[in-house]
Design a protein around this motif. Structure first.
Motif, mmCIF file in Angstrom:
data_model
loop_
_atom_site.group_PDB
_atom_site.id
_atom_site.type_symbol
_atom_site.label_atom_id
_atom_site.label_comp_id
_atom_site.label_asym_id
_atom_site.label_seq_id
_atom_site.Cartn_x
_atom_site.Cartn_y
_atom_site.Cartn_z
ATOM 1 N N UNK A 85 37.691 14.232 54.214
ATOM 2 C CA UNK A 85 37.843 14.157 55.783
ATOM 3 C C UNK A 85 37.921 12.921 56.411
ATOM 4 N N UNK A 86 37.978 11.764 55.376
ATOM 5 C CA UNK A 86 37.713 10.503 55.986
ATOM 6 C C UNK A 86 36.571 9.888 56.151
ATOM 7 N N UNK A 87 35.421 10.848 55.864
ATOM 8 C CA UNK A 87 34.253 10.338 55.885
ATOM 9 C C UNK A 87 33.761 9.415 54.799
ATOM 10 N N UNK A 88 33.034 8.049 54.978
ATOM 11 C CA UNK A 88 32.524 7.441 54.026
ATOM 12 C C UNK A 88 31.233 7.755 53.437
ATOM 13 N N UNK A 89 31.132 7.596 51.916
ATOM 14 C CA UNK A 89 29.686 8.018 51.610
ATOM 15 C C UNK A 89 29.234 6.638 50.803
ATOM 16 N N UNK A 90 27.970 6.537 50.719
ATOM 17 C CA UNK A 90 27.411 5.512 49.705
ATOM 18 C C UNK A 90 26.934 5.767 48.680
ATOM 19 N N UNK A 91 27.143 5.044 47.385
ATOM 20 C CA UNK A 91 26.690 5.542 46.228
ATOM 21 C C UNK A 91 26.186 4.277 45.483
ATOM 22 N N UNK A 92 25.545 4.441 44.537
ATOM 23 C CA UNK A 92 24.835 3.350 43.520
ATOM 24 C C UNK A 92 25.742 3.810 42.005
ATOM 25 N N UNK A 93 26.561 2.765 41.803
ATOM 26 C CA UNK A 93 27.394 2.695 40.618
ATOM 27 C C UNK A 93 26.728 2.095 39.684
ATOM 28 N N UNK A 94 26.327 2.702 38.393
ATOM 29 C CA UNK A 94 25.882 1.942 37.378
ATOM 30 C C UNK A 94 27.023 1.558 36.411
ATOM 31 N N UNK A 95 27.387 0.494 36.047
ATOM 32 C CA UNK A 95 28.468 0.394 34.967
ATOM 33 C C UNK A 95 28.110 -0.476 33.617
ATOM 34 N N UNK A 96 28.374 0.218 32.609
ATOM 35 C CA UNK A 96 28.242 -0.579 31.470
ATOM 36 C C UNK A 96 29.031 -1.767 31.058
ATOM 37 N N UNK A 97 28.553 -2.904 30.961
ATOM 38 C CA UNK A 97 29.267 -3.987 30.599
ATOM 39 C C UNK A 97 29.365 -4.341 29.129
ATOM 40 N N UNK A 98 30.485 -4.188 28.454
ATOM 41 C CA UNK A 98 30.356 -4.434 27.034
ATOM 42 C C UNK A 98 30.479 -5.784 26.946
#
Length: 172
Positions: A46-59
């Motif tokens: 619907x065009x709404x923005x949402x905030x997230x915490x993205x945890x990324x594994x770095x090899x």
């Protein structure tokens, strides 16, 4: 056959550090090798923005950590089934653009670590409401851990930097 050209990145130059699938990572908010945590946004249907915490594994680039990456994603998938208001909701776990990620709701508020630092600045003259806050936070942490433990999940890195008091006073 003509070589394919790389499509332009529509978010380049707009304060985006990294794009992982639909997640536009705007700020690095945590770094505990081999994990990086970003504050990210995504746009819904619907065009709404949402905030997230993205945890990324770095090899490390030498092929090490594959088992750790798989365990990281597997734990993220298990956490998706935990439904409790005191535990940050995991919305996605898997591989995106070759990176192992776990995505959870972004919690607005102050970390327990920051609150402890404020308390230390105040010294011995802590107001009585701080004592009740400490008791409340401790009870909420214990209850949240009980929920996770009942589902066979153990938090391997619980500490003041991982506990938040939201802007509305809830503990996560």
């Amino acid at each position: 056959m003509e070589p394919r050209t790389k499509r332009p990145n529509p978010v380049e130059g707009k304060g985006v550090l990294r794009v992982l699938g639909r997640y536009h990572c705007h700020e690095l908010v945590g770094e505990r090798p081999p994990l990086l945590t970003y504050r990210a946004r995504t746009q819904g249907l619907a065009g709404f923005e949402r905030a997230f915490a993205v945890r990324c594994f770095v090899a490390d680039g030498a092929g090490h950590g594959t088992e750790m990456e798989e365990a990281f994603v597997a734990l993220g998938r298990r956490l998706q089934s935990v439904k409790d208001a005191r535990i940050g909701q995991v919305v996605e776990a898997g591989r995106v653009d070759g990176a192992a990620i776990v995505v959870r709701e972004f919690v607005l508020g102050a970390s327990l670590e920051a609150l402890i630092a404020l308390g230390r600045k105040a010294g011995a003259d802590l107001p009585p409401e701080w004592r009740s806050l400490v008791a409340h936070v401790g009870a909420e942490i214990a209850d949240a851990l009980a929920v996770a433990h009942a589902q066979g999940i153990v938090h391997g890195g619980l500490g003041p930097s991982n506990v938040f008091v939201t802007n509305r006073g809830a503990v996560k």
